[in-house]
Design a protein around this motif. Structure first.
Motif, PDB file in Angstrom:
ATOM      1  N   ASP A  64      76.673  49.334 -57.431  1.00  0.00           N
ATOM      2  CA  ASP A  64      77.006  48.079 -58.118  1.00  0.00           C
ATOM      3  C   ASP A  64      76.259  46.888 -57.550  1.00  0.00           C
ATOM      4  OD1 ASP A  64      78.865  49.280 -59.876  1.00  0.00           O
ATOM      5  OD2 ASP A  64      80.419  49.201 -58.326  1.00  0.00           O
ATOM      6  N   THR A  65      75.694  47.038 -56.345  1.00  0.00           N
ATOM      7  CA  THR A  65      74.974  45.922 -55.724  1.00  0.00           C
ATOM      8  C   THR A  65      73.468  46.022 -55.916  1.00  0.00           C
ATOM      9  OG1 THR A  65      74.675  47.002 -53.565  1.00  0.00           O
ATOM     10  CG2 THR A  65      76.771  45.858 -53.947  1.00  0.00           C
ATOM     11  N   GLU A  66      73.003  47.136 -56.455  1.00  0.00           N
ATOM     12  CA  GLU A  66      71.560  47.318 -56.629  1.00  0.00           C
ATOM     13  C   GLU A  66      70.980  46.219 -57.520  1.00  0.00           C
ATOM     14  OE1 GLU A  66      69.555  49.332 -55.079  1.00  0.00           O
ATOM     15  OE2 GLU A  66      71.264  50.140 -53.964  1.00  0.00           O
ATOM     16  N   GLY A  67      69.844  45.699 -57.087  1.00  0.00           N
ATOM     17  CA  GLY A  67      69.190  44.643 -57.861  1.00  0.00           C
ATOM     18  C   GLY A  67      69.690  43.254 -57.522  1.00  0.00           C
ATOM     19  N   GLY A  68      70.774  43.167 -56.761  1.00  0.00           N
ATOM     20  CA  GLY A  68      71.300  41.846 -56.407  1.00  0.00           C
ATOM     21  C   GLY A  68      72.062  41.862 -55.098  1.00  0.00           C
ATOM     22  N   LEU A  69      71.571  42.641 -54.140  1.00  0.00           N
ATOM     23  CA  LEU A  69      72.291  42.809 -52.882  1.00  0.00           C
ATOM     24  C   LEU A  69      72.403  41.497 -52.110  1.00  0.00           C
ATOM     25  CD1 LEU A  69      73.668  44.653 -50.822  1.00  0.00           C
ATOM     26  CD2 LEU A  69      71.403  45.125 -49.859  1.00  0.00           C
ATOM     27  N   THR A  70      71.310  40.758 -52.010  1.00  0.00           N
ATOM     28  CA  THR A  70      71.341  39.495 -51.273  1.00  0.00           C
ATOM     29  C   THR A  70      72.318  38.520 -51.910  1.00  0.00           C
ATOM     30  OG1 THR A  70      69.042  39.774 -50.540  1.00  0.00           O
ATOM     31  CG2 THR A  70      69.958  37.547 -50.463  1.00  0.00           C
ATOM     32  N   GLU A  71      72.290  38.434 -53.242  1.00  0.00           N
ATOM     33  CA  GLU A  71      73.218  37.547 -53.946  1.00  0.00           C
ATOM     34  C   GLU A  71      74.661  37.982 -53.719  1.00  0.00           C
ATOM     35  OE1 GLU A  71      70.575  38.978 -55.192  1.00  0.00           O
ATOM     36  OE2 GLU A  71      69.252  37.298 -55.721  1.00  0.00           O
ATOM     37  N   PHE A  72      74.904  39.299 -53.736  1.00  0.00           N
ATOM     38  CA  PHE A  72      76.245  39.835 -53.509  1.00  0.00           C
ATOM     39  C   PHE A  72      76.749  39.468 -52.115  1.00  0.00           C
ATOM     40  CE2 PHE A  72      78.678  43.359 -51.614  1.00  0.00           C
ATOM     41  CZ  PHE A  72      79.818  43.314 -52.404  1.00  0.00           C
ATOM     42  N   LEU A  73      75.898  39.634 -51.101  1.00  0.00           N
ATOM     43  CA  LEU A  73      76.308  39.331 -49.732  1.00  0.00           C
ATOM     44  C   LEU A  73      76.487  37.828 -49.522  1.00  0.00           C
ATOM     45  CD1 LEU A  73      74.070  41.866 -47.783  1.00  0.00           C
ATOM     46  CD2 LEU A  73      76.564  41.910 -47.964  1.00  0.00           C
ATOM     47  N   ASN A  74      75.635  37.027 -50.139  1.00  0.00           N
ATOM     48  CA  ASN A  74      75.794  35.568 -50.043  1.00  0.00           C
ATOM     49  C   ASN A  74      77.101  35.119 -50.683  1.00  0.00           C
ATOM     50  OD1 ASN A  74      73.580  34.491 -48.571  1.00  0.00           O
ATOM     51  ND2 ASN A  74      72.221  34.888 -50.292  1.00  0.00           N
ATOM     52  N   LYS A  75      77.456  35.726 -51.806  1.00  0.00           N
ATOM     53  CA  LYS A  75      78.734  35.386 -52.459  1.00  0.00           C
ATOM     54  C   LYS A  75      79.909  35.831 -51.590  1.00  0.00           C
ATOM     55  CE  LYS A  75      81.472  35.804 -56.682  1.00  0.00           C
ATOM     56  NZ  LYS A  75      82.724  35.952 -55.910  1.00  0.00           N
ATOM     57  N   THR A  76      79.799  37.016 -50.991  1.00  0.00           N
ATOM     58  CA  THR A  76      80.855  37.493 -50.094  1.00  0.00           C
ATOM     59  C   THR A  76      81.038  36.529 -48.936  1.00  0.00           C
ATOM     60  OG1 THR A  76      80.411  39.808 -50.653  1.00  0.00           O
ATOM     61  CG2 THR A  76      81.556  39.386 -48.579  1.00  0.00           C
ATOM     62  N   LEU A  77      79.929  36.086 -48.364  1.00  0.00           N
ATOM     63  CA  LEU A  77      79.976  35.148 -47.250  1.00  0.00           C
ATOM     64  C   LEU A  77      80.616  33.826 -47.680  1.00  0.00           C
ATOM     65  CD1 LEU A  77      79.090  35.252 -44.297  1.00  0.00           C
ATOM     66  CD2 LEU A  77      76.882  34.312 -45.004  1.00  0.00           C
ATOM     67  N   LYS A  78      80.229  33.331 -48.857  1.00  0.00           N
ATOM     68  CA  LYS A  78      80.815  32.077 -49.358  1.00  0.00           C
ATOM     69  C   LYS A  78      82.316  32.230 -49.581  1.00  0.00           C
ATOM     70  CE  LYS A  78      80.592  28.753 -53.176  1.00  0.00           C
ATOM     71  NZ  LYS A  78      82.057  28.801 -53.383  1.00  0.00           N
ATOM     72  N   ASP A  79      82.732  33.362 -50.155  1.00  0.00           N
ATOM     73  CA  ASP A  79      84.162  33.586 -50.398  1.00  0.00           C
ATOM     74  C   ASP A  79      84.945  33.637 -49.087  1.00  0.00           C
ATOM     75  OD1 ASP A  79      83.708  33.674 -53.115  1.00  0.00           O
ATOM     76  OD2 ASP A  79      83.706  35.860 -53.253  1.00  0.00           O
ATOM     77  N   LEU A  80      84.359  34.230 -48.047  1.00  0.00           N
ATOM     78  CA  LEU A  80      85.021  34.287 -46.745  1.00  0.00           C
ATOM     79  C   LEU A  80      85.152  32.891 -46.136  1.00  0.00           C
ATOM     80  CD1 LEU A  80      83.236  37.459 -45.353  1.00  0.00           C
ATOM     81  CD2 LEU A  80      85.711  37.235 -45.666  1.00  0.00           C
ATOM     82  N   TYR A  81      84.098  32.094 -46.233  1.00  0.00           N
ATOM     83  CA  TYR A  81      84.170  30.724 -45.726  1.00  0.00           C
ATOM     84  C   TYR A  81      85.183  29.907 -46.530  1.00  0.00           C
ATOM     85  CZ  TYR A  81      80.028  31.342 -42.760  1.00  0.00           C
ATOM     86  OH  TYR A  81      79.138  31.754 -41.786  1.00  0.00           O
ATOM     87  N   ASP A  82      85.210  30.098 -47.842  1.00  0.00           N
ATOM     88  CA  ASP A  82      86.174  29.377 -48.680  1.00  0.00           C
ATOM     89  C   ASP A  82      87.603  29.742 -48.301  1.00  0.00           C
ATOM     90  OD1 ASP A  82      84.149  28.125 -50.053  1.00  0.00           O
ATOM     91  OD2 ASP A  82      84.247  29.428 -51.819  1.00  0.00           O
ATOM     92  N   LEU A  83      87.841  31.021 -48.061  1.00  0.00           N
ATOM     93  CA  LEU A  83      89.167  31.479 -47.661  1.00  0.00           C
ATOM     94  C   LEU A  83      89.580  30.836 -46.334  1.00  0.00           C
ATOM     95  CD1 LEU A  83      91.555  33.440 -48.193  1.00  0.00           C
ATOM     96  CD2 LEU A  83      90.294  35.154 -46.882  1.00  0.00           C
ATOM     97  N   ALA A  84      88.661  30.818 -45.372  1.00  0.00           N
ATOM     98  CA  ALA A  84      88.952  30.201 -44.074  1.00  0.00           C
ATOM     99  C   ALA A  84      89.239  28.712 -44.223  1.00  0.00           C
ATOM    100  CB  ALA A  84      87.781  30.426 -43.123  1.00  0.00           C
ATOM    101  N   ASN A  85      88.470  28.036 -45.087  1.00  0.00           N
ATOM    102  CA  ASN A  85      88.667  26.597 -45.290  1.00  0.00           C
ATOM    103  C   ASN A  85      90.017  26.296 -45.928  1.00  0.00           C
ATOM    104  OD1 ASN A  85      86.176  25.949 -44.196  1.00  0.00           O
ATOM    105  ND2 ASN A  85      85.118  25.984 -46.168  1.00  0.00           N
ATOM    106  N   VAL A  86      90.405  27.090 -46.932  1.00  0.00           N
ATOM    107  CA  VAL A  86      91.707  26.892 -47.580  1.00  0.00           C
ATOM    108  C   VAL A  86      92.829  27.118 -46.580  1.00  0.00           C
ATOM    109  CG1 VAL A  86      93.306  27.822 -49.310  1.00  0.00           C
ATOM    110  CG2 VAL A  86      90.906  27.422 -49.916  1.00  0.00           C
TER     111      VAL A  86
END
Length: 315
Positions: free
Chosen positions: A285-307
């Motif tokens: 499911d990440t093929e073709g967009g692995l970097t974008e997938f990991l960047n989104k995961t990282l952003k979601d983790l930071y957002d969760l920590a901020n909330v």
């Protein structure tokens, strides 16, 4: 529990995991520049270390060029660098000091000993002994600290908040390792992709996440792009995978009495959505967009920590 205490416990956990991962990544990458026959160029390794530690541009704002001694000192012992290992160890101790009445004597003594051992290092000693020894000291000390967290604390909100910080930061650090090594692989001569040079990068990725031995036992195969990423992102039973830590984060948030409605925008909803989305994904499911997938995961983790901080841990 006071928000100030909760914030200190949460950040104690985050700093523990951050110091450990940056120490190990620095050690593994530096050693990889010495190995033969697949040794990487020194500049390649130094850039990778700076990128993973999040200080690439900060370093070049102070130094005109890559220099082995400057990079290693900047990432490990530089007091003016808030992202150095020494700064994180100091952060662990300061947060532990502020929560002294909540944690065990054994845990406090382990943290205090780690701080004094790392703080006693000088730039001259680091240059003389090399990065391997100080990185090993940090890895071993943080492992002892986490042992006392698990073995001497009552399973109440104190333990849960420290553990929440540890596992949230672990998911962040593994994501950063993955992103950094993928960028490193993108720099390799395309003629060498798919061969031993690329596979060596997957090996260093696993070693940087303290995962190589368990990976070999699990797959009984050499690392490649597919199985390495699958192991570090989606394996639900391996403590260093992103999926495992998302599940742990969700459980911790459910267990801590945050007194919130379970609705969209709540931390419980955000953590549950992330954890469950990983359960029903595969590496394909990440093929073709692995970097974008990991960047989104990282952003979601930071957002969760901020909330989490803004709603419950601000003081």
């Amino acid at each position: 529990m006071l928000s100030r205490i909760g914030n200190s416990l949460f950040w104690m956990g985050r700093y523990i995991e951050r110091a450990e991962h940056i120490a190990r990544y620095t050690k593994v990458q530096y050693v990889s520049s010495l190995d033969a026959p697949l040794a990487q160029s020194k500049d390649f390794v130094l850039e990778s270390i700076l990128s993973m530690a999040g200080v690439y541009y900060k370093y070049f704002g102070l130094y005109p060029q890559l220099n082995e001694e400057d990079v290693i000192n900047f990432v490990t012992l530089e007091e003016t660098n808030p992202f150095s290992i020494l700064s994180y160890i100091s952060g662990i101790r300061e947060n532990a000091r502020g929560t002294r009445d909540c944690i065990s004597l054994e845990l406090w003594e382990a943290i205090n000993q780690c701080y004094h051992r790392v703080n006693s290092y000088s730039a001259a000693r680091l240059q003389s002994e090399g990065v391997f020894r100080i990185a090993k000291l940090v890895e071993e000390s943080t492992s002892v600290i986490k042992g006392y967290i698990d073995n001497t604390l009552i399973r109440n909100e104190v333990w849960m908040l420290i553990s929440l910080g540890i596992h949230l930061e672990r998911a962040i650090q593994v994501s950063l390792i993955l992103l950094t090594k993928i960028r490193d692989i993108d720099k390799i001569d395309k003629e060498k992709l798919g061969g031993p040079v690329e596979n060596y990068q997957w090996t260093t990725m696993l070693k940087s996440a303290e995962s190589f031995d368990m990976f070999k036992r699990y797959y009984a195969a050499n690392p490649n792009r597919r199985n390495t990423l699958e192991f570090l992102i989606f394996n639900p039973a391996f403590p260093k995978s992103i999926s495992f830590n998302l599940n742990y984060i969700h459980k911790s948030i459910r267990d801590i009495a945050f007194h919130e409605k379970k609705e969209a925008g709540s931390i419980n909803f955000m953590a549950g959505k992330m954890a469950n989305s990983f359960k029903y994904m595969t590496i394909e499911d990440t093929e073709g967009g692995l970097t974008e997938f990991l960047n989104k995961t990282l952003k979601d983790l930071y957002d969760l920590a901020n909330v989490l901080e803004e709603k419950y841990l601000n003081f």
